[in-house]
Design an enzyme around this catalytic site. Structure first.
Site, PDB file in Angstrom:
ATOM      1  N   LEU A   9       0.992  -1.272  -0.067  1.00 18.74           N
ATOM      2  CA  LEU A   9       0.091   0.013   0.131  1.00 18.74           C
ATOM      3  C   LEU A   9       0.795   1.298  -0.064  1.00 18.74           C
ATOM      4  CD1 LEU A   9      -3.345   0.475   1.901  1.00 18.74           C
ATOM      5  CD2 LEU A   9      -1.559   2.268   2.076  1.00 18.74           C
ATOM      6  N   ASP A  10       1.606   1.514   1.381  1.00 15.27           N
ATOM      7  CA  ASP A  10       2.473   2.624   1.271  1.00 15.27           C
ATOM      8  C   ASP A  10       3.251   2.696   0.177  1.00 15.27           C
ATOM      9  OD1 ASP A  10       0.938   3.640   3.689  1.00 15.27           O
ATOM     10  OD2 ASP A  10       2.082   2.095   4.774  1.00 15.27           O
ATOM     11  N   THR A  16       1.595   7.640   1.174  1.00 17.27           N
ATOM     12  CA  THR A  16       1.437   7.853   2.824  1.00 17.27           C
ATOM     13  C   THR A  16       2.789   7.429   3.329  1.00 17.27           C
ATOM     14  OG1 THR A  16       0.644   5.374   2.473  1.00 17.27           O
ATOM     15  CG2 THR A  16      -0.757   7.014   3.193  1.00 17.27           C
ATOM     16  N   ALA A 116       2.233  -3.918   5.719  1.00  7.02           N
ATOM     17  CA  ALA A 116       2.361  -4.106   6.970  1.00  7.02           C
ATOM     18  C   ALA A 116       1.482  -3.186   7.727  1.00  7.02           C
ATOM     19  CB  ALA A 116       4.024  -3.742   7.205  1.00  7.02           C
TER      20      ALA A 116
HETATM   21  C1  BG6 Z   1       4.297  -0.036   5.751  1.00  9.43           C
HETATM   22  C2  BG6 Z   1       4.927   1.089   5.867  1.00  9.43           C
HETATM   23  O1  BG6 Z   1       3.366  -0.176   4.769  1.00  9.43           O
HETATM   24  O2  BG6 Z   1       3.588   0.017   7.003  1.00  9.43           O
HETATM   25  C3  BG6 Z   1       5.960   1.312   6.958  1.00  9.43           C
HETATM   26  O3  BG6 Z   1       5.769   1.017   4.624  1.00  9.43           O
HETATM   27  C4  BG6 Z   1       4.958   1.361   8.186  1.00  9.43           C
HETATM   28  O4  BG6 Z   1       6.864   2.439   6.859  1.00  9.43           O
HETATM   29  C5  BG6 Z   1       4.474  -0.027   8.183  1.00  9.43           C
HETATM   30  O5  BG6 Z   1       5.970   1.319   9.379  1.00  9.43           O
HETATM   31  C6  BG6 Z   1       3.479  -0.137   9.554  1.00  9.43           C
HETATM   32  O6  BG6 Z   1       2.316   0.747   9.333  1.00  9.43           O
HETATM   33  P1  BG6 Z   1       1.490   1.201  10.549  1.00  9.43           P
HETATM   34  O7  BG6 Z   1       0.343   2.013   9.739  1.00  9.43           O
HETATM   35  O8  BG6 Z   1       0.932  -0.022  11.092  1.00  9.43           O
HETATM   36  O9  BG6 Z   1       2.289   1.932  11.873  1.00  9.43           O
HETATM   37 MG    MG Z   2       5.454   0.268   0.502  1.00  2.00          MG
END
Ligand code: BG6
Ligand code: MG
Length: 219
Positions: A9-10, A16, A116
């Site tokens: 996603l990110d 994000t 994640a």
């Molecule tokens: C991932 C990001 O998708 O999600 C990371 O690339 C991030 O940077 C991880 O730490 C966990 O995200 P969240 O929203 O559970 O803190």
């Molecule tokens: Mg990513």
């Protein structure tokens, strides 16, 4: 034959990654730990607690905080992050992603999310794309985060597909390693340096074209 796409996603569907950086940067500044965008690349794709541990390591602060204190610091970052993502709208889909999702649907290729992030479902709702995803891997249930293959293996399983029937899309080095180790065809978005291990890499999401990806994946 490719029957499923599993997306990070990110940094792939929306930017994000920038909000994660801003929220971590605020915490790092408060702790007087130097964090810059280059170091931040190492935080992409890894879990919240793994990210905090890496930031504390940069500041030689690994042994300083108890587990409870670390959880509090991670919560603090997450509260700031949640405020930042309130501004996300469908206009924040990265270039080319809406077309790619439409093309996948038209081709009958099924789609899963392997992020994640525990904030993933909220962000997908804000982007207006939740309905296009058949299934979402729950990061809270994972034993090991990226670069371990578990999340992408689960993504394929949740689609009832074999790894060979899937394509994984990532912007993080740890994510590409995870896809590769799962035995899935990896598509990377980013610099040659970061995406060196991807089976197929593009510089920008606007270059993610379904026909090109399928051609490479089935070669
Ligand atoms: C991932 C990001 O998708 O999600 C990371 O690339 C991030 O940077 C991880 O730490 C966990 O995200 P969240 O929203 O559970 O803190
Ligand atoms: Mg990513």
């Amino acid at each position: 034959m490719i029957k499923g796409f599993i997306f990070d996603l990110d940094g792939v569907l929306t930017d994000t990654a920038e909000y994660h950086y801003q929220a971590w940067k605020k915490l790092a500044d408060k702790l007087m730990i130097p964090l810059d965008r280059e170091m931040n690349e190492q935080l992409k794709g890894i879990s919240r607690m793994d990210s905090l541990n890496r930031i504390l390591a940069i500041g030689n602060r690994t042994e300083v905080y108890s587990i409870e204190e670390k959880e509090q610091l991670a919560d603090e970052k997450n509260e700031d992050y949640k405020k930042l993502i309130l501004t996300v709208t469908p206009a924040d889909l990265l270039p080319g992603i809406a077309d790619l999702l439409t093309d996948l649907k038209a081709a009958g290729i099924r789609v899963a999310l392997a992020s994640a992030s525990k904030n993933g479902p909220v962000i997908m709702d804000r982007l207006g794309i939740s309905d296009l995803f058949e299934t979402v891997v729950d990061p809270a249930e994972l034993k090991n985060g990226k670069p371990d293959p578990e999340i992408f293996i689960k993504g394929a399983k949740q689609l009832n597909l074999t790894p060979k029937e899937c394509v994984g899309v990532e912007d993080a080095k740890a994510g590409i390693e995870s896809i590769n180790a799962a035995g899935i065809f990896s598509v990377g978005v980013g610099t040659k340096e970061m995406m060196g291990k991807a089976d197929y890499a593009v510089a920008e999401t606007s270059e993610l074209k379904l026909a090109d990806i399928l051609k490479k994946a089935t070669n």
